[in-house]
Design a protein around this motif. Structure first.
Motif, PDB file in Angstrom:
ATOM      1  N   PRO A  59      44.253  29.653  91.591  1.00  0.00           N
ATOM      2  CA  PRO A  59      45.223  28.902  91.273  1.00  0.00           C
ATOM      3  C   PRO A  59      45.055  27.274  91.430  1.00  0.00           C
ATOM      4  O   PRO A  59      44.638  26.916  92.446  1.00  0.00           O
ATOM      5  CB  PRO A  59      46.576  29.353  91.839  1.00  0.00           C
ATOM      6  CG  PRO A  59      45.995  29.929  93.273  1.00  0.00           C
ATOM      7  CD  PRO A  59      44.401  30.408  92.734  1.00  0.00           C
ATOM      8  N   VAL A  60      45.655  26.306  90.894  1.00  0.00           N
ATOM      9  CA  VAL A  60      45.327  24.783  91.003  1.00  0.00           C
ATOM     10  C   VAL A  60      46.662  24.190  91.242  1.00  0.00           C
ATOM     11  O   VAL A  60      47.744  24.424  90.338  1.00  0.00           O
ATOM     12  CB  VAL A  60      44.646  24.442  89.757  1.00  0.00           C
ATOM     13  CG1 VAL A  60      44.372  22.673  90.042  1.00  0.00           C
ATOM     14  CG2 VAL A  60      43.178  25.098  89.693  1.00  0.00           C
ATOM     15  N   VAL A  61      46.903  23.316  92.396  1.00  0.00           N
ATOM     16  CA  VAL A  61      47.959  22.721  92.479  1.00  0.00           C
ATOM     17  C   VAL A  61      47.985  21.096  92.172  1.00  0.00           C
ATOM     18  O   VAL A  61      46.878  20.673  93.037  1.00  0.00           O
ATOM     19  CB  VAL A  61      48.583  22.969  93.776  1.00  0.00           C
ATOM     20  CG1 VAL A  61      49.933  22.007  94.377  1.00  0.00           C
ATOM     21  CG2 VAL A  61      49.005  24.228  93.966  1.00  0.00           C
ATOM     22  N   HIS A  62      48.423  20.465  91.453  1.00  0.00           N
ATOM     23  CA  HIS A  62      48.314  18.978  91.429  1.00  0.00           C
ATOM     24  C   HIS A  62      49.783  18.494  91.945  1.00  0.00           C
ATOM     25  O   HIS A  62      50.773  19.111  91.877  1.00  0.00           O
ATOM     26  CB  HIS A  62      48.197  18.709  89.910  1.00  0.00           C
ATOM     27  CG  HIS A  62      46.888  18.850  89.075  1.00  0.00           C
ATOM     28  ND1 HIS A  62      46.521  19.931  88.584  1.00  0.00           N
ATOM     29  CD2 HIS A  62      45.799  18.073  89.158  1.00  0.00           C
ATOM     30  CE1 HIS A  62      45.299  19.883  88.180  1.00  0.00           C
ATOM     31  NE2 HIS A  62      44.889  18.631  88.275  1.00  0.00           N
ATOM     32  N   TYR A  63      49.551  17.347  92.551  1.00  0.00           N
ATOM     33  CA  TYR A  63      50.734  16.619  92.809  1.00  0.00           C
ATOM     34  C   TYR A  63      50.845  15.009  92.835  1.00  0.00           C
ATOM     35  O   TYR A  63      49.691  14.572  92.818  1.00  0.00           O
ATOM     36  CB  TYR A  63      51.259  16.950  94.117  1.00  0.00           C
ATOM     37  CG  TYR A  63      50.503  16.391  95.701  1.00  0.00           C
ATOM     38  CD1 TYR A  63      50.992  15.549  96.200  1.00  0.00           C
ATOM     39  CD2 TYR A  63      49.363  17.031  95.773  1.00  0.00           C
ATOM     40  CE1 TYR A  63      50.450  15.093  97.299  1.00  0.00           C
ATOM     41  CE2 TYR A  63      48.730  16.751  97.026  1.00  0.00           C
ATOM     42  CZ  TYR A  63      49.296  15.606  97.766  1.00  0.00           C
ATOM     43  OH  TYR A  63      48.344  15.194  98.893  1.00  0.00           O
ATOM     44  N   ASP A  64      51.858  14.555  92.576  1.00  0.00           N
ATOM     45  CA  ASP A  64      51.816  12.853  92.662  1.00  0.00           C
ATOM     46  C   ASP A  64      52.353  12.371  94.136  1.00  0.00           C
ATOM     47  O   ASP A  64      53.398  12.849  94.803  1.00  0.00           O
ATOM     48  CB  ASP A  64      52.780  12.466  91.741  1.00  0.00           C
ATOM     49  CG  ASP A  64      52.050  12.477  90.223  1.00  0.00           C
ATOM     50  OD1 ASP A  64      51.216  12.575  90.041  1.00  0.00           O
ATOM     51  OD2 ASP A  64      53.175  12.644  89.436  1.00  0.00           O
ATOM     52  N   GLN A  65      51.443  11.925  94.757  1.00  0.00           N
ATOM     53  CA  GLN A  65      51.847  11.212  96.088  1.00  0.00           C
ATOM     54  C   GLN A  65      52.870  10.356  96.058  1.00  0.00           C
ATOM     55  O   GLN A  65      53.014   9.580  94.841  1.00  0.00           O
ATOM     56  CB  GLN A  65      50.632  10.607  96.546  1.00  0.00           C
ATOM     57  CG  GLN A  65      49.420  11.560  96.976  1.00  0.00           C
ATOM     58  CD  GLN A  65      48.239  10.867  97.135  1.00  0.00           C
ATOM     59  OE1 GLN A  65      47.909   9.372  97.479  1.00  0.00           O
ATOM     60  NE2 GLN A  65      46.872  11.636  96.788  1.00  0.00           N
ATOM     61  N   ILE A  66      53.770  10.379  96.868  1.00  0.00           N
ATOM     62  CA  ILE A  66      54.975   9.540  96.985  1.00  0.00           C
ATOM     63  C   ILE A  66      54.906   7.961  96.657  1.00  0.00           C
ATOM     64  O   ILE A  66      53.566   7.721  96.906  1.00  0.00           O
ATOM     65  CB  ILE A  66      55.580   9.453  98.158  1.00  0.00           C
ATOM     66  CG1 ILE A  66      57.090   8.951  98.430  1.00  0.00           C
ATOM     67  CG2 ILE A  66      54.609   9.054  99.681  1.00  0.00           C
ATOM     68  CD1 ILE A  66      57.946   9.001  99.872  1.00  0.00           C
ATOM     69  N   GLY A  67      55.531   7.536  95.964  1.00  0.00           N
ATOM     70  CA  GLY A  67      55.619   6.087  95.646  1.00  0.00           C
ATOM     71  C   GLY A  67      55.016   6.098  93.937  1.00  0.00           C
ATOM     72  O   GLY A  67      55.082   4.949  93.380  1.00  0.00           O
ATOM     73  N   ASN A  68      54.652   7.201  93.368  1.00  0.00           N
ATOM     74  CA  ASN A  68      54.000   7.078  92.034  1.00  0.00           C
ATOM     75  C   ASN A  68      54.185   8.432  91.252  1.00  0.00           C
ATOM     76  O   ASN A  68      54.577   9.434  91.668  1.00  0.00           O
ATOM     77  CB  ASN A  68      52.602   6.938  91.905  1.00  0.00           C
ATOM     78  CG  ASN A  68      52.330   5.437  92.295  1.00  0.00           C
ATOM     79  OD1 ASN A  68      52.161   5.153  93.663  1.00  0.00           O
ATOM     80  ND2 ASN A  68      52.343   4.525  91.339  1.00  0.00           N
ATOM     81  N   GLY A  69      54.273   8.196  89.951  1.00  0.00           N
ATOM     82  CA  GLY A  69      54.423   9.382  89.227  1.00  0.00           C
ATOM     83  C   GLY A  69      55.732   9.922  89.026  1.00  0.00           C
ATOM     84  O   GLY A  69      56.706   9.205  89.070  1.00  0.00           O
TER      85      GLY A  69
END
Length: 299
Positions: A59-69
């Protein structure tokens, strides 16, 4: 091909929110591959094709770091708010909120690899493996290497860059055109750039708060708070098996990744001969092969 997400949402991070995307089954028996994007201040978009690894069982987890996206934007925050510790805490919080802190692998690209190495140096018990993709071990060392790459640009390009950097006019069209000469050699050699690469660039353009504060006006003119940052002294504390990746034409040069290879106790090394900074886009099939092989070895 990017597989459809199994889940999307946000998790609370103090007063703020971190956006995430899961592809595959987090309860399927294999550790989750958590992807840390670059910047700081970019987004997950340019790394979305890594979701295809979920088709092989991880399973793959992407995330946007705080401040963007999709995460909370904070354009008015004091520069002192944006620290490495903030992003380490955000990562730890995400792992806990998704209930995967006891079984995961990190893949950090560029700045994301610096962040991943810092996290791994604390020897978290649930970390099964670490992939450092196109990441410098030391910003001061990397800046010296970038000076070499800049000196090899076509006549007049580096002169133009430095003139604008000295004058503080890095928002000019002339500077942007000169930046593209460097980027076409050492950031992404594909023409035209893939849609997902452009998507992340547009996100940075729309809110450059984090990028300008921590990095600077371009990848190779680092005048932000990371300019003196190094993880070299942290490398011997990384106990997880580690794969170190870079491209032959990478802005992150061989010398910039060498401390990872020499100082992390258990490392494997892969150089992508036809790539610069984004081999997952420039040589996607081989990148998938290499990463999948590393993940299998962890089992």
């Amino acid at each position: 091909m990017t597989l459809a997400a199994s889940a999307k949402g946000t998790v609370p991070f103090g007063e703020h929110k971190t956006w995430y995307r899961v592809t595959g089954d987090l309860r399927g028996g294999r550790p989750a591959l958590v992807v840390l994007h670059g910047g700081p201040g970019s987004t997950h978009d340019y790394l979305t094709n890594l979701a295809g690894l979920s088709g092989l069982g991880w399973p793959v987890v992407h995330y946007d770091q705080i401040g963007n996206g999709g995460s909370t934007h904070l354009p008015g925050r004091d520069p002192g708010f944006w620290t490495v510790r903030l992003f380490l805490d955000e990562l730890a919080n995400l792992l806990e909120q998704l209930a995967i802190a006891d079984d995961y692998v990190l893949l950090g690209h560029s700045w994301g690899g610096v962040l991943a190495a810092e996290h791994a140096a604390t020897a978290p018990s649930g970390l099964r493996g670490l992939i450092l993709a196109n990441s410098p071990a030391s910003y001061p060392m990397w800046l010296k290497e970038l000076d070499v790459l800049r000196s090899l640009l076509p006549p007049g390009v580096d002169e133009t860059l430095r003139r604008h950097e000295a004058a503080g006019t890095t928002d000019s069209d002339e500077y942007a055109q000169a930046v593209r000469v460097f980027y076409s050699r050492h950031l992404c050699r594909l023409q035209p750039w893939p849609r997902e690469m452009l998507a992340s660039f547009y996100e940075v353009y729309n809110d450059p708060t984090v990028y300008f504060t921590m990095n600077g006006p371009s990848d190779f003119h680092v005048i932000g708070t990371l300019r003196d940052w190094s993880v070299i002294d942290r490398c011997p504390d990384v106990t997880a098996p580690t794969l170190v990746i870079s491209g032959r034409h990478d802005e992150v040069t061989e010398a910039s990744v060498r401390p990872f290879v020499e100082l992390i106790p258990d490392t494997r090394r892969e150089v992508f001969e036809k790539s610069s900074h984004v081999p997952h886009l420039e040589e996607p099939e081989r990148f998938r092969e290499v990463v999948a092989g590393f993940l299998r070895s962890l089992a």
